[in-house]
Scaffold this motif. Structure first.
Motif, mmCIF file in Angstrom:
data_model
loop_
_atom_site.group_PDB
_atom_site.id
_atom_site.type_symbol
_atom_site.label_atom_id
_atom_site.label_comp_id
_atom_site.label_asym_id
_atom_site.label_seq_id
_atom_site.Cartn_x
_atom_site.Cartn_y
_atom_site.Cartn_z
ATOM 1 N N UNK A 148 1.054 -1.266 0.003
ATOM 2 C CA UNK A 148 0.278 -0.120 -0.216
ATOM 3 C C UNK A 148 1.533 1.296 0.035
ATOM 4 N N UNK A 149 0.555 2.002 -1.170
ATOM 5 C CA UNK A 149 1.404 3.486 -0.896
ATOM 6 C C UNK A 149 0.548 4.762 -0.928
ATOM 7 N N UNK A 150 0.676 5.547 -0.142
ATOM 8 C CA UNK A 150 -0.387 6.855 -0.606
ATOM 9 C C UNK A 150 0.748 7.955 -1.482
ATOM 10 N N UNK A 151 0.236 8.831 -1.734
ATOM 11 C CA UNK A 151 0.152 9.517 -3.007
ATOM 12 C C UNK A 151 0.065 11.222 -2.520
ATOM 13 N N UNK A 152 1.338 12.231 -3.103
ATOM 14 C CA UNK A 152 1.056 13.265 -2.571
ATOM 15 C C UNK A 152 -0.005 14.135 -2.126
ATOM 16 N N UNK A 153 -0.710 13.659 -3.378
ATOM 17 C CA UNK A 153 -2.301 14.218 -3.152
ATOM 18 C C UNK A 153 -3.675 13.984 -2.418
ATOM 19 N N UNK A 154 -2.994 13.138 -1.801
ATOM 20 C CA UNK A 154 -3.254 11.801 -1.474
ATOM 21 C C UNK A 154 -4.347 11.003 -1.379
ATOM 22 N N UNK A 155 -4.286 11.007 -2.800
ATOM 23 C CA UNK A 155 -5.051 9.366 -3.515
ATOM 24 C C UNK A 155 -4.040 8.279 -2.344
ATOM 25 N N UNK A 156 -4.932 6.373 -3.026
ATOM 26 C CA UNK A 156 -3.648 6.156 -2.305
ATOM 27 C C UNK A 156 -3.902 4.533 -3.046
ATOM 28 N N UNK A 157 -2.974 3.948 -2.868
ATOM 29 C CA UNK A 157 -2.670 3.044 -4.410
ATOM 30 C C UNK A 157 -2.069 1.278 -3.488
ATOM 31 N N UNK A 158 -3.348 0.418 -4.025
ATOM 32 C CA UNK A 158 -2.889 -1.745 -3.771
ATOM 33 C C UNK A 158 -2.308 -1.746 -4.301
ATOM 34 N N UNK A 159 -1.018 -2.369 -4.320
ATOM 35 C CA UNK A 159 0.159 -2.681 -5.336
ATOM 36 C C UNK A 159 -0.123 -4.147 -5.141
ATOM 37 N N UNK A 160 -0.011 -5.265 -6.790
ATOM 38 C CA UNK A 160 0.328 -6.874 -6.230
ATOM 39 C C UNK A 160 1.621 -7.048 -6.473
ATOM 40 N N UNK A 161 2.093 -8.398 -6.325
ATOM 41 C CA UNK A 161 3.148 -8.402 -6.472
ATOM 42 C C UNK A 161 4.152 -8.759 -7.369
ATOM 43 N N UNK A 162 4.911 -7.829 -7.717
ATOM 44 C CA UNK A 162 5.981 -6.982 -8.778
ATOM 45 C C UNK A 162 4.771 -5.845 -9.502
ATOM 46 N N UNK A 163 4.286 -5.710 -8.658
ATOM 47 C CA UNK A 163 3.482 -3.641 -10.096
ATOM 48 C C UNK A 163 4.587 -3.185 -9.389
ATOM 49 N N UNK A 164 4.490 -2.466 -10.651
ATOM 50 C CA UNK A 164 5.552 -0.435 -10.139
ATOM 51 C C UNK A 164 4.508 0.483 -11.050
ATOM 52 N N UNK A 165 4.340 1.370 -10.288
ATOM 53 C CA UNK A 165 3.768 2.368 -11.324
ATOM 54 C C UNK A 165 4.832 4.162 -10.888
ATOM 55 N N UNK A 166 4.794 4.854 -11.435
ATOM 56 C CA UNK A 166 5.920 5.740 -11.231
ATOM 57 C C UNK A 166 4.477 7.330 -11.411
ATOM 58 N N UNK A 167 4.473 7.920 -10.460
ATOM 59 C CA UNK A 167 3.917 8.807 -10.044
ATOM 60 C C UNK A 167 4.294 10.514 -10.521
ATOM 61 N N UNK A 168 3.513 11.240 -11.051
ATOM 62 C CA UNK A 168 4.365 12.658 -11.335
ATOM 63 C C UNK A 168 2.809 13.462 -10.457
ATOM 64 N N UNK A 169 3.323 14.241 -9.487
ATOM 65 C CA UNK A 169 2.935 15.019 -9.333
ATOM 66 C C UNK A 169 3.155 16.729 -8.838
ATOM 67 N N UNK A 170 2.110 17.301 -9.581
ATOM 68 C CA UNK A 170 2.632 19.009 -9.288
ATOM 69 C C UNK A 170 0.849 19.625 -9.210
ATOM 70 N N UNK A 171 1.703 21.371 -9.474
ATOM 71 C CA UNK A 171 -0.077 22.508 -8.901
ATOM 72 C C UNK A 171 -0.690 22.343 -9.992
ATOM 73 N N UNK A 172 -0.274 21.267 -11.353
ATOM 74 C CA UNK A 172 -1.795 21.459 -12.613
ATOM 75 C C UNK A 172 -1.677 20.053 -12.401
#
Length: 343
Positions: A148-172
């Protein structure tokens, strides 16, 4: 040892200056000179951003700053969980990393005494320092169990075995590249910044929603359990609006919309629920959540339909379920569980 501990222990003046500035920014808004210095230190140090994130994480863990109160909205409505917390937790720390409360307070320079001033300072620091556009952060699952991970914007993600995401958060923008594995997204509401996930050949745009993404090569299977989701091909074409309770399956040859699987996120509890699913798809999904493979050597076996519940933590029990439901025999070999049709 954490990133922040390591920075403090090295005696490196740049690392110590970074720690000092981050703590100062948490207590009160930084002036332009200090802000520029902090940005320069983070950019110059390979682990600069990780050190800063680690300090923020510790404040949150210790209760110095409450997650519910950390909102960019300073109207005082701290109880609205749909507003975005300002801390980015790439993954919740395991219990051994949690510092004793007094140790964190000592590390933070006794900031609890600052009370409301510290909270206001944190808000100000975060408001001044949105993640720069293009500043991408990789978030990866740890081990075989769901992460489980929480992103900068307050969203959350649940990742399965081997899962990967790339997150980009900015003002817009809130942008995710879905790199691998199965992920369930719970999106914080923010009408000013759509939440965009690119998976395979598709772009998914959400505003306050919960959905499961299961990659299918260049395509994608999406189960929308809450809210609304806009889906379109990255290379263009007409967009489709998915509503709660619908599933989207898109690939090279076809696009289908059907009722969603209400148990799409049950894998978070270690279960996969199948209802009249081809055994080939059963094997594929099991591979997302277990390092034990279900091997289908015979195309006739792959086409068999299966209904039932698989516990991803007990692969040896799969044999009992499959042999009870289908005319097959399951043989354990070195490379996995081989399913053989009974003739």
């Amino acid at each position: 040892m954490s990133d922040a501990d390591a920075a403090s222990a090295t005696g490196d003046p740049a690392a110590q200056a970074l720690v000092t500035l981050v703590l100062a920014g948490l207590r009160a808004p930084l002036d332009p000179v200090a802000e520029a210095r902090l940005d320069a230190l983070i950019a110059a140090m390979p682990d600069g951003r990780a050190i800063a994130d680690d300090i923020v994480e510790r404040w949150l863990m210790a209760g110095v700053l409450g997650r519910a109160a950390l909102s960019n909205d300073t109207s005082g409505d701290a109880g609205d969980s749909t507003r975005e917390p300002a801390a980015d937790l790439a993954a919740p720390p395991p219990p051994p990393r949690v510092m004793p409360r007094r140790q964190v307070l000592r590390f933070a320079g006794g900031a609890v005494a600052a009370g409301v001033a510290g909270l206001a300072g944190y808000r100000g620091w975060q408001a001044m320092r949105p993640a720069p556009a293009g500043d991408e952060r990789i978030i990866a699952a740890r081990g075989n169990a769901p992460s489980h991970a929480r992103l900068l914007d307050g969203s959350s993600v649940m990742l399965s075995r081997g899962a990967r995401i790339a997150s980009t958060m900015s003002a817009d923008q809130r942008h995710i590249r879905h790199l691998s594995g199965e992920v369930f997204y719970t999106v914080a509401k923010d009408t000013a910044r759509p939440f965009v996930v690119e998976a395979g050949d598709y772009r998914l745009t959400a505003l306050g929603t919960g959905f499961n993404v299961d990659p299918l090569g260049d395509g994608v299977c999406v189960d929308l359990l809450d809210g609304r989701l806009r889906i379109e091909r990255i290379d263009g074409g007409r967009a489709l609006i998915l509503t709660a309770g619908q599933r989207f399956v898109g690939g090279e040859a076809e696009v289908r919309v059907m009722p969603a699987d209400p148990d799409a996120a049950a894998w978070g509890d270690g279960r996969l629920v199948f209802d009249d699913v081809a055994l080939a798809d059963v094997a594929r999904r099991l591979a997302n959540h277990s390092d034990v493979a279900l091997v289908l050597d015979d195309p006739a076996v792959a086409e068999l339909r299966f209904s039932g519940v698989m516990d991803v933590t007990t692969p040896r029990a799969w044999r009992l379920g499959l042999e009870a439901a289908l005319p097959v025999r399951v043989v354990e070999q070195g490379d996995g569980l081989h399913v053989v049709i009974l003739r």
